[in-house]
Motif scaffolding. Structure first.
Motif, PDB file in Angstrom:
ATOM      1  N   GLN A  15       0.759  -1.212   0.125  1.00  0.00           N
ATOM      2  CA  GLN A  15      -0.065   0.167   0.118  1.00  0.00           C
ATOM      3  C   GLN A  15       0.878   1.149  -0.004  1.00  0.00           C
ATOM      4  O   GLN A  15       0.334   2.160  -0.745  1.00  0.00           O
ATOM      5  CB  GLN A  15      -0.817  -0.049   1.166  1.00  0.00           C
ATOM      6  N   HIS A  16       2.071   1.239   0.754  1.00  0.00           N
ATOM      7  CA  HIS A  16       2.886   2.179   0.998  1.00  0.00           C
ATOM      8  C   HIS A  16       3.687   2.537  -0.629  1.00  0.00           C
ATOM      9  O   HIS A  16       3.673   3.785  -0.872  1.00  0.00           O
ATOM     10  CB  HIS A  16       3.941   2.043   2.037  1.00  0.00           C
TER      11      HIS A  16
ATOM     12  N   HIS B  19       4.459   7.722  -2.330  1.00  0.00           N
ATOM     13  CA  HIS B  19       4.883   8.775  -1.181  1.00  0.00           C
ATOM     14  C   HIS B  19       6.369   7.997  -0.950  1.00  0.00           C
ATOM     15  O   HIS B  19       6.408   7.103  -0.612  1.00  0.00           O
ATOM     16  CB  HIS B  19       4.130   8.827  -0.179  1.00  0.00           C
ATOM     17  N   GLY B  20       7.422   9.183  -0.823  1.00  0.00           N
ATOM     18  CA  GLY B  20       8.608   8.794  -0.503  1.00  0.00           C
ATOM     19  C   GLY B  20       9.710   8.880  -1.698  1.00  0.00           C
ATOM     20  O   GLY B  20       9.208   9.083  -2.739  1.00  0.00           O
ATOM     21  N   SER B  21      10.850   8.989  -1.234  1.00  0.00           N
ATOM     22  CA  SER B  21      11.806   9.164  -2.279  1.00  0.00           C
ATOM     23  C   SER B  21      11.878   7.853  -3.219  1.00  0.00           C
ATOM     24  O   SER B  21      11.434   6.793  -2.781  1.00  0.00           O
ATOM     25  CB  SER B  21      13.448   9.389  -1.555  1.00  0.00           C
TER      26      SER B  21
ATOM     27  N   GLY C 157      13.552   0.633  -1.971  1.00  0.00           N
ATOM     28  CA  GLY C 157      13.845  -0.229  -0.530  1.00  0.00           C
ATOM     29  C   GLY C 157      12.440  -1.087  -0.259  1.00  0.00           C
ATOM     30  O   GLY C 157      12.506  -2.262   0.196  1.00  0.00           O
ATOM     31  N   LEU C 158      11.294  -0.419  -0.350  1.00  0.00           N
ATOM     32  CA  LEU C 158      10.093  -1.167  -0.099  1.00  0.00           C
ATOM     33  C   LEU C 158       9.879  -2.216  -1.156  1.00  0.00           C
ATOM     34  O   LEU C 158       9.499  -3.229  -0.988  1.00  0.00           O
ATOM     35  CB  LEU C 158       8.885  -0.134  -0.323  1.00  0.00           C
TER      36      LEU C 158
END
Length: 247
Positions: free
Chosen positions: A85-86, A91-93, A99-100
């Motif tokens: 979901q993230h 959202h994020g660099s 990394g996710l």
């Protein structure tokens, strides 16, 4: 020298026959095949009970292992859902999102490993449950068999006890009125000689020890007064002279 009416001595053989029958009934009561069948069945029941305790313990242990394995898989799955979901939110660099992505791949491999473990434990759980079920079924079957055997044993014992009661009543009638000294001697010898206290003298043979008397003893017995209580020189049982002994 012990004496008793010749008629009482002959009646003593009837008492002996009844005592022999009572001894046979007692032996039959002790050695009914159903006793051995019940003993073997109870031994198996005890064995199954022990095995069932062990099987239930194994099933319980495996159930706990399975619950833990399911929890481990669920934790990894939930972590993967959150990461996905993230990641999908964007959202994020770029580095964080990369990394996710790596973590999701790692979680996927980890989930696959845990699911393999879970599957192996599920198979063991099924085997443990089947073993427990088989033992529980056998336990129930053995209980039914035991009830049937007990009923059969009780019926057979009741039949024997009924005959014992009838023979005992006949014995009481047979002993009634016999010379008291003769009966006391008979009982004493019977106790010493494995239940056989009196035997007939037929021809030259003592029916108690099955041995033939020597001519001297035989002549002494034949010429003894009719009321003299004679005894076999070999087995010391009371010898009852019957008409056949004169042949």
């Amino acid at each position: 020298m012990t004496t008793a009416p010749a008629q009482d001595q002959r009646r003593l053989l009837d008492v002996q026959a009844l005592d022999t029958r009572l001894a046979q009934l007692a032996h039959r009561r002790r050695t009914l095949p159903v006793h051995a069948e019940l003993e073997a069945l109870e031994a198996r029941r005890a064995q199954v009970d022990d095995q069932l305790v062990a099987a239930r313990t194994i099933a319980s242990d495996v159930a706990r292992e399975l619950a833990k394995a399911e929890s481990d898989v669920e934790q990894v799955r939930q972590r993967a859902v959150r990461d996905r979901q993230h990641l999908e939110s964007g959202h994020g660099s770029a580095k964080d999102l990369q990394g996710l992505q790596h973590e999701l791949e790692s979680l996927g491999r980890r989930q696959a490993e845990l699911e393999d473990v879970q599957l192996a434990i599920m198979e063991r759980a099924e085997q443990a449950a089947a073993a427990q079920q088989a033992l529980e079924t056998e336990q129930a079957d053995l209980a039914v068999q035991a009830e049937r055997l007990v009923a059969r044993r009780d019926a057979e014992l009741a039949e024997i006890d009924s005959e014992v009661a009838a023979v005992t009543a006949q014995r009481e009638q047979a002993v009634a009125g016999l010379d008291a000294g003769l009966v006391a001697l008979y009982e004493r010898i019977r106790e010493q000689q494995s239940g056989l206290g009196a035997a007939a003298l037929r021809g030259r043979r003592c029916e108690g020890c099955r041995l033939e008397l020597n001519p001297t003893d035989l002549e002494r017995i034949r010429t003894a007064p009719a009321d003299e209580v004679v005894r076999c020189e070999e087995c010391r049982r009371i010898l009852v002279r019957v008409p056949e002994s004169a042949s």
